[in-house]
Design an enzyme around this catalytic site. Structure first.
Site, PDB file in Angstrom:
ATOM      1  N   ARG A  66      -4.978  -3.840  12.047  1.00  0.00           N
ATOM      2  CA  ARG A  66      -4.009  -4.910  11.297  1.00  0.00           C
ATOM      3  C   ARG A  66      -2.712  -4.335  11.323  1.00  0.00           C
ATOM      4  O   ARG A  66      -2.337  -3.240  11.905  1.00  0.00           O
ATOM      5  CB  ARG A  66      -4.634  -5.280   9.973  1.00  0.00           C
ATOM      6  CG  ARG A  66      -4.529  -3.956   9.289  1.00  0.00           C
ATOM      7  CD  ARG A  66      -5.352  -4.220   7.761  1.00  0.00           C
ATOM      8  NE  ARG A  66      -4.714  -3.369   6.590  1.00  0.00           N
ATOM      9  CZ  ARG A  66      -5.399  -3.003   5.738  1.00  0.00           C
ATOM     10  NH1 ARG A  66      -6.637  -3.460   5.221  1.00  0.00           N
ATOM     11  NH2 ARG A  66      -4.727  -2.079   4.603  1.00  0.00           N
ATOM     12  N   ASN A 119       0.863  -8.207   2.702  1.00  0.00           N
ATOM     13  CA  ASN A 119       0.064  -7.099   2.091  1.00  0.00           C
ATOM     14  C   ASN A 119       0.834  -5.738   2.593  1.00  0.00           C
ATOM     15  O   ASN A 119       0.699  -5.558   3.634  1.00  0.00           O
ATOM     16  CB  ASN A 119      -1.342  -7.137   2.695  1.00  0.00           C
ATOM     17  CG  ASN A 119      -2.249  -6.474   2.052  1.00  0.00           C
ATOM     18  OD1 ASN A 119      -2.564  -6.541   0.699  1.00  0.00           O
ATOM     19  ND2 ASN A 119      -3.160  -5.356   2.588  1.00  0.00           N
ATOM     20  N   GLU A 120       0.964  -4.988   1.500  1.00  0.00           N
ATOM     21  CA  GLU A 120       1.665  -3.633   1.773  1.00  0.00           C
ATOM     22  C   GLU A 120       2.528  -3.683   2.775  1.00  0.00           C
ATOM     23  O   GLU A 120       2.249  -3.007   3.801  1.00  0.00           O
ATOM     24  CB  GLU A 120       0.423  -2.679   1.939  1.00  0.00           C
ATOM     25  CG  GLU A 120      -0.449  -2.654   0.434  1.00  0.00           C
ATOM     26  CD  GLU A 120      -1.447  -1.545   0.711  1.00  0.00           C
ATOM     27  OE1 GLU A 120      -1.918  -1.331   1.943  1.00  0.00           O
ATOM     28  OE2 GLU A 120      -2.185  -1.080  -0.165  1.00  0.00           O
ATOM     29  N   GLU A 139      -4.886  -3.626  -6.810  1.00  0.00           N
ATOM     30  CA  GLU A 139      -6.011  -3.104  -6.009  1.00  0.00           C
ATOM     31  C   GLU A 139      -6.287  -1.636  -6.629  1.00  0.00           C
ATOM     32  O   GLU A 139      -5.556  -0.960  -6.696  1.00  0.00           O
ATOM     33  CB  GLU A 139      -5.768  -3.021  -4.417  1.00  0.00           C
ATOM     34  CG  GLU A 139      -5.623  -4.270  -3.742  1.00  0.00           C
ATOM     35  CD  GLU A 139      -5.376  -3.842  -2.106  1.00  0.00           C
ATOM     36  OE1 GLU A 139      -5.939  -2.917  -1.780  1.00  0.00           O
ATOM     37  OE2 GLU A 139      -4.960  -4.634  -1.588  1.00  0.00           O
ATOM     38  N   HIS A 166     -15.810   1.048   3.063  1.00  0.00           N
ATOM     39  CA  HIS A 166     -14.869   1.076   1.817  1.00  0.00           C
ATOM     40  C   HIS A 166     -15.573   0.485   0.623  1.00  0.00           C
ATOM     41  O   HIS A 166     -16.364  -0.467   0.786  1.00  0.00           O
ATOM     42  CB  HIS A 166     -13.514   0.288   2.025  1.00  0.00           C
ATOM     43  CG  HIS A 166     -12.623   0.339   1.054  1.00  0.00           C
ATOM     44  ND1 HIS A 166     -12.496  -0.209  -0.326  1.00  0.00           N
ATOM     45  CD2 HIS A 166     -11.531   1.287   1.084  1.00  0.00           C
ATOM     46  CE1 HIS A 166     -11.682   0.300  -0.890  1.00  0.00           C
ATOM     47  NE2 HIS A 166     -10.668   1.052  -0.324  1.00  0.00           N
TER      48      HIS A 166
HETATM   49  C1  GAL Z   1      -5.143  -1.223   0.827  1.00  0.00           C
HETATM   50  C2  GAL Z   1      -5.299  -2.595   1.345  1.00  0.00           C
HETATM   51  C3  GAL Z   1      -6.600  -3.344   1.650  1.00  0.00           C
HETATM   52  C4  GAL Z   1      -7.591  -2.408   1.910  1.00  0.00           C
HETATM   53  C5  GAL Z   1      -7.349  -0.985   0.847  1.00  0.00           C
HETATM   54  C6  GAL Z   1      -8.620   0.027   0.904  1.00  0.00           C
HETATM   55  O1  GAL Z   1      -4.182  -0.628   1.015  1.00  0.00           O
HETATM   56  O2  GAL Z   1      -4.245  -3.309   0.979  1.00  0.00           O
HETATM   57  O3  GAL Z   1      -6.492  -4.458   2.516  1.00  0.00           O
HETATM   58  O4  GAL Z   1      -7.669  -2.146   3.003  1.00  0.00           O
HETATM   59  O5  GAL Z   1      -6.082  -0.565   0.933  1.00  0.00           O
HETATM   60  O6  GAL Z   1      -8.433   1.035   0.379  1.00  0.00           O
END
Ligand code: GAL
Length: 661
Positions: A115, A153-154, A307, A358
């Site tokens: 991604r 996203n980020e 998150e 995760h």
């Molecule tokens: C973030 C991301 C998420 C997921 C998460 C896992 O950085 O936005 O999509 O990958 O990390 O820790």
């Protein structure tokens, strides 16, 4: 659009997480509905990685599946943070636009299969992102489920391709005005680097030895501006069809190639992703570090934890579980510092795919699991804190952060490999956190007058305006601690001539640094008060300041290591080495004392954290988080919002939110 919209919509704080229902089927969606109700989820981030489903081939959209999920969530009382899916272009995009795939510094072009694989400077990518953002906004701009927008996203991917090179040249032209000025700024007179035409100028690609520092710093600035422009395009496309607040999630603490102060000004609501990688007390301190930065980037306004994880993320080479009660303490650690709720990545742990291991709110084991039971308890706690929505946090102490200074400290050819921008910031924050005070971050150019103590741990680059602002802060009565290798270069990375740090800051400190003397790896030097220095030392002389601690060995013996200077109504202190932990803690304690800043809650034992949120009408809520393995008595018992009962003691790992009005 402001946070108020979200607060009114949710009627309290947000609780939930990323929801990727496209990984599952009907029976699971039904179970999701029921379990979300049980966990008191009221906000779900949907669509972050859905581009391939939303636009199965270029220009053909399929929204039917998303319609169904938004309707279902809405019927279930769950509001939606609707994402644009642009962080993960589908395979068709690569094949149609190979030139929009990112190129590494060594020239290798990446392809799909993971991604975040795109070049923000490629016109085809930028056009495609605006098209899909527009299509989503047209369709869902007024949808009753949609409470806010989550662009991308980020933003993190960098690229060194030819599109980037062209955009970089335009940016440089606008910044420097002429090739002559660019040559001057980058010091190209050395090493025969002089540019005779714009098309000779490249992004800092792989080369033989040290890359030109000015080129490296300008590239980071350029990339940050590129990200902001890409964000603004999507945001504005959404705003044309929707009145809901728009955000993009920041990745903290420091891996995002972006000026987060600038991003904070562009979003309606600052949102952050935060994953401590260390366990225990370090994770709690890291939570505070991330949350204090988020609040600061938000300019003190409410913000949102977008998150977090129910376990830590990779700690070097493994995922470590959180201990029982840690999920709640991390959640409250963020809310205590102004977050308008707490969301996780992700609602349900993936059965397959790249993030299968995760953590999630609902693990593979299902609802009959410790993790889901803890998540339910956290959801219950967050629901009880609804009255805090919109309240804020104030601090009397600030740590200075500037992305220019961060990027400057990452260029090639610096005098020591042990200089670590975020490590140094984190250490300053940690010492203040251990001392029990609440900390803001501030930019060296901000109005600092509301702070009694300001710590400048790592401003290697300091602009003339920044130096003048710090002088003013001290003159007007502030206490300032400046640490080694600070103010050595200006905003073009040109060394300050005639002694460091930059004038006029030197006047406020009453010193002149003549010679940096980095220490060898693992070298420890003894100071006159028995503390030790590592990493760095400096030969400096006082020009009005008093030396409170001196070096004891070698050519620096008897010379100042720590100085203090009364200037105007304030005090400027300079620390020319990396003090050992006890020495640094003692120095911070002394400065806090002199600045008249006490702990949030005096009398609490180490490892018990307190932070206060307050509403404009004077209501105050004091969070007390016991990170210790033993019970602690509360010095001033009060009603605990989490239980609805008076609290006078916290069990090991326990928390309380005490009413103080
Ligand atoms: C973030 C991301 C998420 C997921 C998460 C896992 O950085 O936005 O999509 O990958 O990390 O820790």
């Amino acid at each position: 659009m402001t946070t108020r919209h979200l607060i009114d919509r949710l009627g309290g704080l947000a609780f939930g997480g990323d929801y990727n229902p496209e990984q599952w089927d009907e029976p699971v969606w039904k179970e999701d509905d029921e379990l979300m109700r049980r966990a008191r989820v009221n906000l779900a981030t949907v669509g972050v990685f859905s581009w391939a489903l939303l636009e199965p081939e270029e220009g053909r959209y399929d929204f039917s599946w998303l319609d169904a999920h938004l309707d279902r969530l809405h019927a279930n009382g769950v509001a939606v943070d609707l994402a644009t899916p642009t962080a993960s272009p589908p395979p068709w995009f690569t094949l149609a636009h190979p030139d929009a795939m990112p190129v590494a510094p060594d020239g290798a072009r990446l392809t799909h299969g993971s991604r975040d694989t795109y070049c923000l400077a490629a016109p085809a990518y930028r056009d495609a992102t605006v098209r899909i953002a527009t299509a989503l906004a047209e369709r869902y701009g007024g949808h009753p489920a949609v409470a806010m927008w989550h662009v991308h996203n980020e933003y993190a991917t960098l690229c060194w391709c030819d599109h980037t090179a062209a955009a970089f040249r335009d940016w440089l032209h606008a910044r420097h005005g002429s090739l002559e000025a660019l040559n001057e700024a980058w010091g190209t007179a050395f090493w025969s680097q002089r540019y005779a035409a714009w098309d000779q100028v490249l992004p800092p690609r792989s080369t033989q030895w040290h890359r030109n520092p000015g080129q490296a710093l300008d590239f980071r600035r350029f990339w940050s501006d590129t990200v902001l422009a890409a964000y603004r395009e999507q945001r504005d496309a959404i705003r044309a069809h929707s009145d809901r607040p728009v955000t993009t999630n920041m990745m903290l603490p420091g891996y995002q190639n972006l000026d987060l102060w600038a991003l904070g000004r562009e979003v309606d609501l600052v949102s952050i992703d935060h994953y401590p990688s260390a366990p225990g007390l370090d994770a709690a301190a890291d939570t505070a570090f991330g949350a204090d930065r988020a609040r600061s980037f938000a300019g003190g306004r409410p913000w949102l934890l977008m998150e977090q994880g129910t376990s830590t993320v990779y700690d070097r080479d493994r995922i470590l579980g959180k201990e029982p009660s840690e999920i709640l303490r991390h959640t409250l650690g963020h809310i205590a510092r102004g977050s308008e709720g707490a969301l996780f990545f992700q609602w349900r742990q993936s059965r397959a795919g790249a993030e299968q291991w995760h953590s999630a709110m609902l693990p593979h084991a299902g609802a009959d699991s410790r993790i889901f039971r803890e998540v339910q308890a956290v959801g219950e706690a967050v629901a009880r804190l609804g009255e805090l929505a919109g309240s804020t946090v104030t601090a009397q102490v600030a740590v200075l952060h500037d992305s220019d200074a961060w990027w400057a400290l990452e260029v090639d050819g610096l005098p020591s490999a042990d200089l670590d921008y975020h490590g140094t910031l984190r250490r300053a924050h940690r010492a203040l956190w251990d001392a029990g005070v609440t900390v803001d971050f501030a930019h060296p150019g901000h109005d600092l007058s509301r702070y009694r103590l300001v710590v400048a741990p790592a401003l290697f680059l300091l602009s003339d305006a920044g130096a003048a602002n710090l002088l003013r802060y001290v003159a007007d009565g502030g206490t300032l601690l400046v640490q080694y290798f600070n103010g050595f270069v200006d905003d073009r990375l040109h060394a300050r001539l005639g002694g460091y740090p930059a004038m006029p800051l030197r006047e406020a400190l009453g010193i002149r640094v003549e010679e940096p003397r980095p220490l060898r790896r693992d070298e420890r030097i003894v100071l006159s008060d028995g503390t030790h220095g590592t990493v760095w030392s400096e030969s400096l002389r006082t020009e009005g300041a008093e030396a409170s601690v001196t070096y004891t060995h070698g050519m620096l013996a008897g010379k100042p290591a720590l100085t203090r200077h009364r200037f105007g109504a304030g005090r400027g202190c300079y620390l020319s080495t990396h003090l050992d932990d006890p020495g640094y803690a003692a120095l911070i304690a002394r400065l806090l004392d002199e600045a008249g800043v006490g702990p949030e809650s005096p009398g609490l034992r180490p490892g018990v954290e307190t932070v206060t949120r307050q509403a404009p009408d004077g209501r105050r809520w004091q969070f007390v988080l016991n990170h210790r393995a033993d019970a602690v008595r509360l010095p001033e018992p009060a009603l605990d919002l989490l239980t609805g009962r008076p609290a006078d003691e916290l069990p090991p790992g326990g928390c309380a939110v005490l009413l103080r009005y």
